[in-house]
Design a protein around this motif. Structure first.
Motif, PDB file in Angstrom:
ATOM      1  N   CYS A 524      25.329 -17.587 -42.742  1.00 19.33           N
ATOM      2  CA  CYS A 524      24.816 -18.390 -41.622  1.00 19.33           C
ATOM      3  C   CYS A 524      25.743 -18.282 -40.415  1.00 19.33           C
ATOM      4  O   CYS A 524      25.291 -18.204 -39.272  1.00 19.33           O
ATOM      5  CB  CYS A 524      24.671 -19.852 -42.039  1.00 19.33           C
ATOM      6  N   SER A 529      23.433 -18.831 -36.986  1.00 21.41           N
ATOM      7  CA  SER A 529      22.189 -19.562 -37.197  1.00 21.41           C
ATOM      8  C   SER A 529      22.509 -20.994 -37.610  1.00 21.41           C
ATOM      9  O   SER A 529      22.639 -21.302 -38.799  1.00 21.41           O
ATOM     10  CB  SER A 529      21.346 -18.868 -38.273  1.00 21.41           C
ATOM     11  N   CYS A 562      29.361 -21.495 -35.433  1.00 22.36           N
ATOM     12  CA  CYS A 562      28.078 -21.598 -34.730  1.00 22.36           C
ATOM     13  C   CYS A 562      28.199 -22.411 -33.446  1.00 22.36           C
ATOM     14  O   CYS A 562      27.186 -22.718 -32.799  1.00 22.36           O
ATOM     15  CB  CYS A 562      27.028 -22.231 -35.653  1.00 22.36           C
TER      16      CYS A 562
END
Length: 778
Positions: A524, A529, A562
């Motif tokens: 991830c 994401s 992220c």
């Protein structure tokens, strides 16, 4: 008159049998022959019994063969003789040749076969007994149930349970004990508990069997409660039952609160002394095992020193205990003492010593011990292979595996998994393929443990399709296989597909582990994401892993990478316990997101909490200071490193030089350069050269470039940076000279590219020469 003489002689023979008076018995035999009473079958049967009980089975057989008249008791006596001497083949042949049989014949043979490890044959005889119409007795069922337990044949055991119920034997103490023991050994603990409850008066055998069964199924607390119940029932304790409950304390110490279980063990120790069992060797060895496995070697030493005659088991427990504490020298000392006392090291001794060497990282001594073994077992081979693999000596692991094959030692699933791990670590595809071939030949390729190793090996060798092929061929998948496949895809940057497999794993009903979550969170992060990361985080909360340090740290890293540093901090703040790695991830997260001040504040909180910073902590916080212009904070932290037991490494010097260079404090840079031990590393000089270019420090830039020309002569970066610096200052002749040097040394600047995403595809276009001269790759 004859009957009185026969009775008198029979009584004399019985006295010889009871006292194993072989010579007197032979004298009586001679007298019986002289007076012509050998024809008396009853006396001849007593002679057979006399000889086999005195250990003279051949003489017993001679008497049997010379008997003029044999009856079933004669045959049973000879059958019992063979069974007592563990001559199972002779016993079976004797049984087959018997003209008639009774319940004693069947029970004697079945019991002997079970005692001698011939359980399958014992069950065959039992089935034949049923076919011939004989009714099983309590002795029959006790032996047969013992065979079912040894073979883990619960269906046969349930059939015997039905037979016992039919004939009213299920309440018999011996049969009931055998029933619950069988269910316990077959892992059917609830059935064992039921059988225990059906016993009208459970004895010490029943309680001991229940304690062992509960322990084998990891129901440690219930096993200890069963011992307490045993005491409340007033059951007399013996060394066997005390040894069983010590096993419970030992297992509990390994699984939960070791201190509490050690305290329980000490109570049992005190009870054993009170009951007068302190000198029992089996119980003393159990006590040794308890203290050794709980790491209390002082108590183990005290018990060992009081043993009147230690056994090989006693020595092995002490060697294993010190090995567990990484005290190889003490383990070796005990092995030498063992040999000096006349004990020969056995397989367990060598395995314990090998494990000690492996745990302490002394693989060289471990190999010397291994080479002293005349015929190492498979466990020994696996231990030395594991040692090489754990110490990252993977080539030696492969050489040892080949030696193992040359010596015709067949690998098992553990062997293959270890060797595949070494192949994966070194990216040795061809060697991995050979191990794959061995696994196919040995029919281990479908074993989930080996399959996981194969998936990992092919993934690390960039053969993802082959890894997927192996994964797809598995009829049964466990979480280790799923983890290996997801990790392999993530390793080869197939992060989208890794996430797809993660969802398939959930759909398959397989529960993720800590490793699963850490792996998929990294994917991830690489995909940037945040929505997917939040999905995984929600699943972590649902599955109850939110308080796990390993998983929590991975969640912090995901949010930081992220760009959601506030989300990372929220997770960090609610974690009940934090490791150094957790602190490092949060500090690094702030550094990644340009939050230099917050990074420094968190570092100071870490110090205040009592957590000791490590080398990675300092890299993270110094990087943050460098990128945020907190030069003085960075210097203060850099100068305090030794206070926390960390010597500055190349990475730390690079960070502080970058920080000072960005601020234009070049005098301090030169002072650091003069004292640092890493002047021969090109990274330091590249960082310095970039800073000099920004601040137009020509003299120091020239020094940095010259160092780089020597350290990395084919690297075009220092030439381009220096030339561009001269050009920006209008020193065209100097720039021209640098370019001439590049031509003369045949140094080629790699063309620059600009990556553009168009219709979901990445396309590259070359930059023009002017931009290329300044920027390189973008």
């Amino acid at each position: 008159m004859e009957s009185k003489t026969t009775a008198f002689l029979a009584n004399l023979l019985q006295s010889c049998i009871d006292n194993k008076a072989y010579v007197s018995g032979k004298t009586l035999h001679a007298h019986i022959l002289r007076i012509g009473r050998f024809v008396d079958t009853f006396l001849s049967n007593r002679l057979i019994e006399l000889y086999y009980k005195c250990g003279h089975i051949n003489t017993a057989r001679h008497v049997f063969d010379k008997m003029p008249q044999k009856n079933i008791y004669s045959c049973n006596a000879m059958l019992a003789a063979y069974c007592k001497e563990r001559k199972t083949e002779d016993a079976y042949q004797m049984f087959v040749e018997m003209p008639e049989r009774n319940e004693v014949s069947w029970n004697t043979l079945i019991s002997a076969l079970v005692r001698n490890g011939c359980e399958h044959r014992a069950l065959d005889v039992y089935y034949r007994m049923n076919r011939e119409g004989f009714v099983p007795t309590r002795f029959t069922l006790t032996s047969v149930l013992s065979a079912c337990g040894a073979l883990v044949d619960v269906e046969c055991g349930k059939g015997c349970h039905g037979v016992a119920t039919k004939f009213g034997l299920d309440k018999n103490m011996y049969v009931g004990n055998a029933l619950l023991s069988m269910y316990a050994k077959c892992g059917r603990i609830e059935d064992a508990i039921q059988a225990f409850g059906d016993l009208p008066e459970p004895n010490e055998v029943a309680f001991t069997a229940m304690i062992g069964g509960l322990l084998e199924t990891d129901r440690v607390e219930e096993a200890y409660n069963m011992f307490r119940l045993m005491q409340r029932f007033g059951i007399q304790l013996d060394p066997v039952s005390l040894s069983s409950v010590l096993g419970v304390c030992t297992r509990g110490g390994a699984q939960s609160d070791g201190f509490a279980c050690n305290m329980n063990g000490q109570q049992i120790h005190g009870l054993s002394i009170k009951l007068g069992f302190a000198s029992d060797l089996h119980l003393s060895n159990s006590l040794l095992d308890l203290y050794a496995k709980n790491g209390d070697m002082d108590s183990a030493e005290a018990i060992f020193s009081k043993l009147p005659e230690p056994s090989v088991v006693s020595w092995n427990v002490m060697i294993g205990g010190y090995g567990q504490k990484y005290q190889t020298y003490k383990a070796m000392e005990y092995m030498n003492r063992m040999q000096n006392h006349g004990f020969k090291p056995d397989e367990v001794t060598y395995i314990n010593m090998l494990a000690a060497c492996v745990k302490s990282g002394d693989i060289e001594t471990g190999r010397q011990l291994f080479d002293r073994m005349a015929s190492p077992s498979l466990s020994s081979w696996n231990t030395i292979l594991s040692g090489y693999s754990q110490n990252e000596n993977h080539l030696e692991a492969l050489r040892t595996f080949r030696e193992m094959q040359f010596r015709n030692v067949h690998a098992d699933r553990t062997t293959l998994a270890i060797v595949l791990s070494s192949c994966a670590a070194m990216g040795l595809l061809e060697d991995g393929k050979q191990v794959h071939a061995v696994s196919l030949k040995a029919l281990f390729h479908t074993d989930v443990y080996v399959a996981s190793g194969l998936i990992g090996m092919y993934s690390k060798c960039n053969k993802t399709e082959m890894a997927k092929c192996i994964f797809g061929s598995m009829s049964e998948l466990d979480v280790v296989c799923w983890n290996s496949m997801i990790a392999g895809l993530a390793l080869d940057s197939f992060d989208e597909e890794a996430f797809t497999f993660y969802k398939k794993m959930l759909g398959d009903g397989t529960y993720p582990t800590e490793f699963s979550y850490a792996t998929i969170l990294r994917s991830c992060s690489k995909l940037s994401s945040l929505p997917r990361g939040r999905q995984v985080h929600a699943q972590i909360i649902k599955d109850g892993y939110v308080d796990d340090i390993f998983v929590g740290t991975a969640v912090i890293d995901m949010y930081s990478r992220c760009g959601n540093v506030d989300g990372a901090r929220q997770v960090f703040d609610i974690m009940p316990s934090k490791s150094t790695v957790t602190w490092n991830e949060m500090i690094h997260g702030y550094a990644q997101n340009g939050c230099g001040y917050e990074s420094v504040c968190l570092y100071e909180d870490m110090i205040q909490s009592g957590e000791k910073p490590d080398d990675i902590t300092f890299v993270a916080v110094l990087t943050s200071c460098s990128h945020s212009g907190l030069v003085d904070h960075g210097l203060r932290i850099f100068n305090s490193m030794q206070k926390y037991g960390s010597e500055p490494l190349l990475e730390h010097y690079t960070c502080i030089i970058d920080s000072l260079g960005r601020a234009g404090r070049f005098q301090e840079v030169e002072a650091v350069l003069d004292k640092m031990p890493y002047n021969d590393d090109p990274v330091v000089w590249e960082v310095l050269l970039s800073s000099c270019r920004v601040h137009a420090n020509v003299s120091l830039a020239k020094r940095a470039a010259e160092e780089l020309f020597l350290l990395d002569p084919q690297n075009s970066a220092p030439y381009v940076l220096l030339a561009n610096m001269y050009s920006s200052l209008g020193r065209w002749d100097d720039a021209k000279e640098v370019r001439k040097m590049m031509v003369a040394k045949q140094i080629i600047k790699d063309p620059g590219y600009s990556w553009v995403e168009h219709k979901n595809e990445l396309q590259a276009s070359a930059l023009d020469d002017n931009i290329k001269a300044v920027g390189g790759k973008s």
